[in-house]
Design a protein around this motif. Structure first.
Motif, short mmCIF file in Angstrom:
data_model
loop_
_atom_site.label_atom_id
_atom_site.label_comp_id
_atom_site.label_asym_id
_atom_site.label_seq_id
_atom_site.Cartn_x
_atom_site.Cartn_y
_atom_site.Cartn_z
N TYR A 1 52.36 32.23 11.81
CA TYR A 1 52.38 32.94 10.54
C TYR A 1 51.04 32.76 9.82
O TYR A 1 50.31 31.79 10.03
CB TYR A 1 53.51 32.45 9.63
CG TYR A 1 53.27 31.10 8.97
CD1 TYR A 1 52.70 30.99 7.70
CD2 TYR A 1 53.62 29.91 9.62
CE1 TYR A 1 52.48 29.76 7.11
CE2 TYR A 1 53.41 28.68 9.04
CZ TYR A 1 52.83 28.60 7.78
OH TYR A 1 52.60 27.39 7.20
N GLY B 1 58.82 38.75 2.75
CA GLY B 1 57.77 37.76 2.98
C GLY B 1 56.95 37.43 1.76
O GLY B 1 56.03 36.61 1.82
N SER B 2 57.25 38.07 0.62
CA SER B 2 56.45 37.87 -0.60
C SER B 2 57.13 36.86 -1.52
O SER B 2 58.35 36.83 -1.64
CB SER B 2 56.26 39.19 -1.35
OG SER B 2 55.57 40.13 -0.53
N SER C 1 52.06 35.13 -3.28
CA SER C 1 51.71 34.93 -1.88
C SER C 1 52.51 35.88 -1.01
O SER C 1 53.54 36.42 -1.42
CB SER C 1 51.99 33.48 -1.45
OG SER C 1 53.38 33.20 -1.46
N HIS C 2 52.04 36.06 0.22
CA HIS C 2 52.74 36.92 1.16
C HIS C 2 52.57 36.36 2.56
O HIS C 2 51.46 36.05 3.00
CB HIS C 2 52.20 38.35 1.11
CG HIS C 2 52.92 39.29 2.03
ND1 HIS C 2 54.20 39.74 1.78
CD2 HIS C 2 52.55 39.84 3.22
CE1 HIS C 2 54.58 40.55 2.76
NE2 HIS C 2 53.59 40.63 3.64
N GLY C 3 53.71 36.19 3.26
CA GLY C 3 53.68 35.67 4.62
C GLY C 3 53.72 36.78 5.65
O GLY C 3 54.48 37.74 5.54
N ARG D 1 49.53 33.20 5.69
CA ARG D 1 50.04 33.32 4.32
C ARG D 1 48.89 33.27 3.31
O ARG D 1 48.50 32.21 2.84
CB ARG D 1 51.04 32.20 4.02
CG ARG D 1 51.84 32.42 2.75
CD ARG D 1 52.79 31.26 2.50
NE ARG D 1 53.73 31.55 1.43
CZ ARG D 1 54.59 30.68 0.93
NH1 ARG D 1 54.64 29.44 1.41
NH2 ARG D 1 55.42 31.03 -0.04
N THR E 1 58.61 31.60 4.73
CA THR E 1 58.34 31.74 3.29
C THR E 1 59.59 31.63 2.43
O THR E 1 59.48 31.44 1.22
CB THR E 1 57.65 33.09 3.00
OG1 THR E 1 58.47 34.15 3.51
CG2 THR E 1 56.28 33.14 3.65
N SER F 1 62.54 35.76 7.26
CA SER F 1 61.29 35.29 6.63
C SER F 1 61.36 33.77 6.48
O SER F 1 61.15 33.22 5.41
CB SER F 1 61.10 35.96 5.27
OG SER F 1 61.09 37.37 5.38
#
Length: 295
Positions: free
Chosen positions: A154, A102-103, A145-147, A156, A14, A11
């Motif tokens: 990417y 990813g969060s 947030s989340h990628g 996000r 992020t 990840s």
């Protein structure tokens, strides 16, 4: 305070690392005058320093400080200059953030104190009136947030929730006799919600990596739409009392930013970026130059 980039990992877009950083930021903005409120132009220059380190398996903490110089010129609807304020502000803040795949979740607190010298054009006064004003600000900010990664690309999505309090210390003008203003201390609270979407792509740059990004979003003030003070003329009768004066703000601001992070092979990251805020009555443009070193 939310940026210590890492070069590799599942990840990598992020994830957070450990680093020390320094940044320079400059902005210029204008708000148009209306029949009910003066417009203004604000020019600001900021130097900031910070560091971030790991405090748990998925958690990082950061500290930052900044020094800002700015000038605010107020004018009427007929373009008559009414007031000039120049001053400096010292900021300090801290952030705690967690990365889970990813969060990302983050919470930050910041405080600031600004000191301004103000000169106001007073009616029938030869040299106008002057004052020294102190402004205090505290803010809490929360982000989720989340990628979503796809090869070198990417996306996000993110959502920020902020709570800000602004306090103006009482002050009295001098230099204009009976036309001097006596201003009471005041306090205003604001709550804002900021959804945004960031996208980017990673490209090779020799032995370095370039991560290009662009972000669009909206900053919506769901509580607090104006600054207010109570003031009276020094020469007014004792029973005249104080008058409420309000400066309305645009409750919805469209935001955008774009730039590039260059991650070198020597644990150094350089960011160059642009940011813009656009509302119904004005716009602000800014540029950032940031240097960080991982450890």
């Amino acid at each position: 305070m939310l940026s210590c980039k890492v070069r590799d990992g599942e990840s990598r877009f992020t994830d957070e690392g450990e680093c020390a950083w320094a940044a320079a930021f400059g902005s210029s903005g204008e708000q148009e005058a209306t029949r009910l409120a003066n417009g203004f132009r604000r020019d600001a220059r900021t130097i900031s320093l910070g560091t971030q380190w790991q405090v748990g398996e998925n958690w990082h903490m950061g500290l930052a400080a900044a020094f800002e110089r700015d000038q605010i010129d107020s004018k009427t609807l007929s373009d008559l200059r009414t007031q000039v304020a120049e001053g400096s502000t010292v900021h300090a803040g801290m952030v705690l953030k967690g990365n889970f795949g990813g969060s990302t979740v983050a919470a930050s607190f910041s405080a600031a104190r600004g000191t301004y010298d103000s000169h106001r054009n007073a009616f029938l006064a030869l040299h106008g009136s002057k004052s020294e004003q102190d402004i205090y600000q505290t803010a809490f900010q929360f982000r989720v947030s989340h990628g979503i990664e796809y090869g070198p690309w990417y996306w996000r999505p993110m959502l920020d929730l902020g709570f800000t309090q602004v306090r103006l210390a009482a002050f009295s003008e001098h230099g204009a006799g009976a036309n001097n203003l006596i201003v009471r201390n005041s306090e205003d609270d604001f709550t804002n919600l900021r959804p945004a979407l960031e996208m980017g792509v990673e490209t090779a740059l020799g032995k370095s990596l370039a991560r290009w990004y662009a972000r669009v979003g909206v900053n919506r003030f769901i509580e607090g739409g104006s600054f207010g003070v109570q003031a009276m003329l020094q020469g007014a009768p004792d029973d005249a009392g104080f008058i409420d004066v309000q400066q309305a703000l645009d409750r919805t601001v469209r935001e955008c930013s774009a730039g590039v992070d260059v991650l070198t092979g020597g644990n150094v990251t350089l960011r160059v970026g642009y940011s813009g805020q656009f509302s119904a009555s004005g716009a602000t443009h800014g540029a950032t130059l940031k240097f960080s070193r991982s450890f």
